[in-house]
Design a protein around this motif. Structure first.
Motif, PDB file in Angstrom:
ATOM      1  N   SER A 146     -17.142  -0.777 -12.360  1.00 32.16           N
ATOM      2  CA  SER A 146     -16.768   0.392 -11.561  1.00 32.16           C
ATOM      3  C   SER A 146     -17.362   1.658 -12.174  1.00 32.16           C
ATOM      4  N   PHE A 147     -17.429   1.723 -13.506  1.00 31.17           N
ATOM      5  CA  PHE A 147     -18.065   2.879 -14.136  1.00 31.17           C
ATOM      6  C   PHE A 147     -19.523   2.992 -13.686  1.00 31.17           C
ATOM      7  N   ALA A 148     -20.234   1.885 -13.717  1.00 30.15           N
ATOM      8  CA  ALA A 148     -21.651   1.896 -13.327  1.00 30.15           C
ATOM      9  C   ALA A 148     -21.818   2.359 -11.884  1.00 30.15           C
ATOM     10  N   ARG A 149     -20.936   1.911 -11.001  1.00 31.06           N
ATOM     11  CA  ARG A 149     -21.015   2.349  -9.598  1.00 31.06           C
ATOM     12  C   ARG A 149     -20.735   3.836  -9.472  1.00 31.06           C
ATOM     13  N   ARG A 150     -19.738   4.309 -10.204  1.00 31.36           N
ATOM     14  CA  ARG A 150     -19.343   5.716 -10.086  1.00 31.36           C
ATOM     15  C   ARG A 150     -20.336   6.672 -10.751  1.00 31.36           C
ATOM     16  N   ILE A 151     -20.962   6.237 -11.834  1.00 32.15           N
ATOM     17  CA  ILE A 151     -21.862   7.132 -12.548  1.00 32.15           C
ATOM     18  C   ILE A 151     -23.245   7.183 -11.900  1.00 32.15           C
ATOM     19  N   ARG A 152     -23.537   6.250 -11.017  1.00 32.98           N
ATOM     20  CA  ARG A 152     -24.870   6.175 -10.399  1.00 32.98           C
ATOM     21  C   ARG A 152     -25.260   7.467  -9.673  1.00 32.98           C
ATOM     22  N   LEU A 153     -24.364   8.047  -8.891  1.00 32.32           N
ATOM     23  CA  LEU A 153     -24.692   9.269  -8.155  1.00 32.32           C
ATOM     24  C   LEU A 153     -24.946  10.450  -9.095  1.00 32.32           C
ATOM     25  N   PRO A 154     -24.084  10.709 -10.076  1.00 33.52           N
ATOM     26  CA  PRO A 154     -24.402  11.805 -10.994  1.00 33.52           C
ATOM     27  C   PRO A 154     -25.729  11.597 -11.735  1.00 33.52           C
ATOM     28  N   VAL A 155     -26.027  10.364 -12.121  1.00 26.77           N
ATOM     29  CA  VAL A 155     -27.311  10.085 -12.760  1.00 26.77           C
ATOM     30  C   VAL A 155     -28.445  10.358 -11.771  1.00 26.77           C
ATOM     31  N   SER A 156     -28.291   9.889 -10.551  1.00 21.52           N
ATOM     32  CA  SER A 156     -29.316  10.121  -9.522  1.00 21.52           C
ATOM     33  C   SER A 156     -29.537  11.607  -9.279  1.00 21.52           C
ATOM     34  N   ASN A 157     -28.464  12.377  -9.291  1.00 20.69           N
ATOM     35  CA  ASN A 157     -28.597  13.827  -9.095  1.00 20.69           C
ATOM     36  C   ASN A 157     -29.456  14.453 -10.194  1.00 20.69           C
ATOM     37  N   GLU A 158     -29.245  14.018 -11.428  1.00 16.47           N
ATOM     38  CA  GLU A 158     -30.059  14.544 -12.531  1.00 16.47           C
ATOM     39  C   GLU A 158     -31.510  14.071 -12.413  1.00 16.47           C
ATOM     40  N   LEU A 159     -31.713  12.838 -12.005  1.00 11.31           N
ATOM     41  CA  LEU A 159     -33.085  12.340 -11.813  1.00 11.31           C
ATOM     42  C   LEU A 159     -33.782  13.105 -10.692  1.00 11.31           C
ATOM     43  N   ASP A 160     -33.055  13.407  -9.627  1.00  6.20           N
ATOM     44  CA  ASP A 160     -33.618  14.219  -8.536  1.00  6.20           C
ATOM     45  C   ASP A 160     -33.993  15.613  -9.037  1.00  6.20           C
ATOM     46  N   ALA A 161     -33.120  16.207  -9.850  1.00  5.95           N
ATOM     47  CA  ALA A 161     -33.405  17.539 -10.401  1.00  5.95           C
ATOM     48  C   ALA A 161     -34.643  17.482 -11.296  1.00  5.95           C
ATOM     49  N   ALA A 162     -34.806  16.406 -12.034  1.00  2.00           N
ATOM     50  CA  ALA A 162     -35.988  16.248 -12.885  1.00  2.00           C
ATOM     51  C   ALA A 162     -37.252  16.206 -12.031  1.00  2.00           C
ATOM     52  N   ARG A 163     -37.223  15.436 -10.966  1.00  2.00           N
ATOM     53  CA  ARG A 163     -38.397  15.353 -10.078  1.00  2.00           C
ATOM     54  C   ARG A 163     -38.705  16.725  -9.459  1.00  2.00           C
ATOM     55  N   PHE A 164     -37.663  17.434  -9.076  1.00  2.00           N
ATOM     56  CA  PHE A 164     -37.827  18.757  -8.479  1.00  2.00           C
ATOM     57  C   PHE A 164     -38.523  19.703  -9.456  1.00  2.00           C
ATOM     58  N   HIS A 165     -38.032  19.751 -10.687  1.00  2.00           N
ATOM     59  CA  HIS A 165     -38.611  20.664 -11.675  1.00  2.00           C
ATOM     60  C   HIS A 165     -40.037  20.273 -12.048  1.00  2.00           C
ATOM     61  N   GLU A 166     -40.289  18.979 -12.128  1.00  2.00           N
ATOM     62  CA  GLU A 166     -41.656  18.560 -12.431  1.00  2.00           C
ATOM     63  C   GLU A 166     -42.606  18.952 -11.300  1.00  2.00           C
ATOM     64  N   ALA A 167     -42.146  18.813 -10.054  1.00  2.00           N
ATOM     65  CA  ALA A 167     -42.971  19.205  -8.908  1.00  2.00           C
ATOM     66  C   ALA A 167     -43.251  20.707  -8.905  1.00  2.00           C
ATOM     67  N   LEU A 168     -42.332  21.478  -9.464  1.00  2.00           N
ATOM     68  CA  LEU A 168     -42.529  22.926  -9.568  1.00  2.00           C
ATOM     69  C   LEU A 168     -43.459  23.302 -10.718  1.00  2.00           C
ATOM     70  N   GLY A 169     -43.867  22.317 -11.497  1.00  2.00           N
ATOM     71  CA  GLY A 169     -44.721  22.600 -12.644  1.00  2.00           C
ATOM     72  C   GLY A 169     -43.950  22.981 -13.891  1.00  2.00           C
ATOM     73  N   ALA A 170     -42.710  22.527 -13.972  1.00  2.00           N
ATOM     74  CA  ALA A 170     -41.850  22.825 -15.121  1.00  2.00           C
ATOM     75  C   ALA A 170     -41.449  21.513 -15.811  1.00  2.00           C
ATOM     76  N   PRO A 171     -42.397  20.870 -16.496  1.00  2.00           N
ATOM     77  CA  PRO A 171     -42.116  19.558 -17.071  1.00  2.00           C
ATOM     78  C   PRO A 171     -41.038  19.569 -18.154  1.00  2.00           C
ATOM     79  N   ILE A 172     -40.920  20.650 -18.897  1.00  2.00           N
ATOM     80  CA  ILE A 172     -39.892  20.712 -19.944  1.00  2.00           C
ATOM     81  C   ILE A 172     -38.503  20.764 -19.304  1.00  2.00           C
ATOM     82  N   ASN A 173     -38.354  21.559 -18.268  1.00  2.00           N
ATOM     83  CA  ASN A 173     -37.080  21.585 -17.536  1.00  2.00           C
ATOM     84  C   ASN A 173     -36.796  20.220 -16.921  1.00  2.00           C
ATOM     85  N   ALA A 174     -37.831  19.577 -16.428  1.00  2.00           N
ATOM     86  CA  ALA A 174     -37.664  18.239 -15.857  1.00  2.00           C
ATOM     87  C   ALA A 174     -37.123  17.288 -16.911  1.00  2.00           C
ATOM     88  N   PHE A 175     -37.686  17.339 -18.114  1.00  2.07           N
ATOM     89  CA  PHE A 175     -37.234  16.421 -19.157  1.00  2.07           C
ATOM     90  C   PHE A 175     -35.795  16.713 -19.566  1.00  2.07           C
TER      91      PHE A 175
END
Length: 119
Positions: A3-32
């Motif tokens: 149940s933890f894995a199911r519940r934590i998946r969305l918050p992890v996905s949100n951070e991964l999405d934010a990483a992709r967004f920042h990298e697309a903006l040309g901000a690789p350090i913020n992405a990392f």
């Protein structure tokens, strides 16, 4: 999947999405930084832990950071083998700049998310 894995998946996905967004903006350090936050959130779940390290590996390849690539290859293997046994240092951010065995303080906002998913 726990149940933890199911519940934590969305918050992890949100951070991964934010990483992709920042990298697309040309901000690789913020992405990392968002990849590191995803790591802290997901490291107690084998699936999420490995998923984040694969994302970190992809980032390192795109950024042509050989040291980070090698570190992530090792960490993917370690995540697969050690996470099911709970052998992960809490708060570790998962990048090559931090020893893989070193626990770190968990930021308060991430700790609240972790606590809520375990409730």
């Amino acid at each position: 999947m726990t149940s933890f894995a199911r519940r934590i998946r969305l918050p992890v996905s949100n951070e991964l999405d934010a990483a992709r967004f920042h990298e697309a903006l040309g901000a690789p350090i913020n992405a990392f930084r968002h990849l590191e936050r995803a790591h802290v959130l997901g490291q107690a779940s084998t699936r999420e832990h490995v998923r984040v390290h694969v994302a970190m590996l992809a980032w390192a390849l795109r950024q042509r950071r050989a040291g980070e690539v090698l570190s992530q290859l090792w960490r993917i293997v370690a995540a697969v083998l050690l996470t099911p046994w709970g052998a992960v240092p809490p708060g570790n951010t998962g990048g090559s700049d931090v020893p893989s065995w070193k626990p770190l303080p968990i930021p308060a906002d991430l700790q609240r998310v972790i606590d809520a998913t375990r409730a």
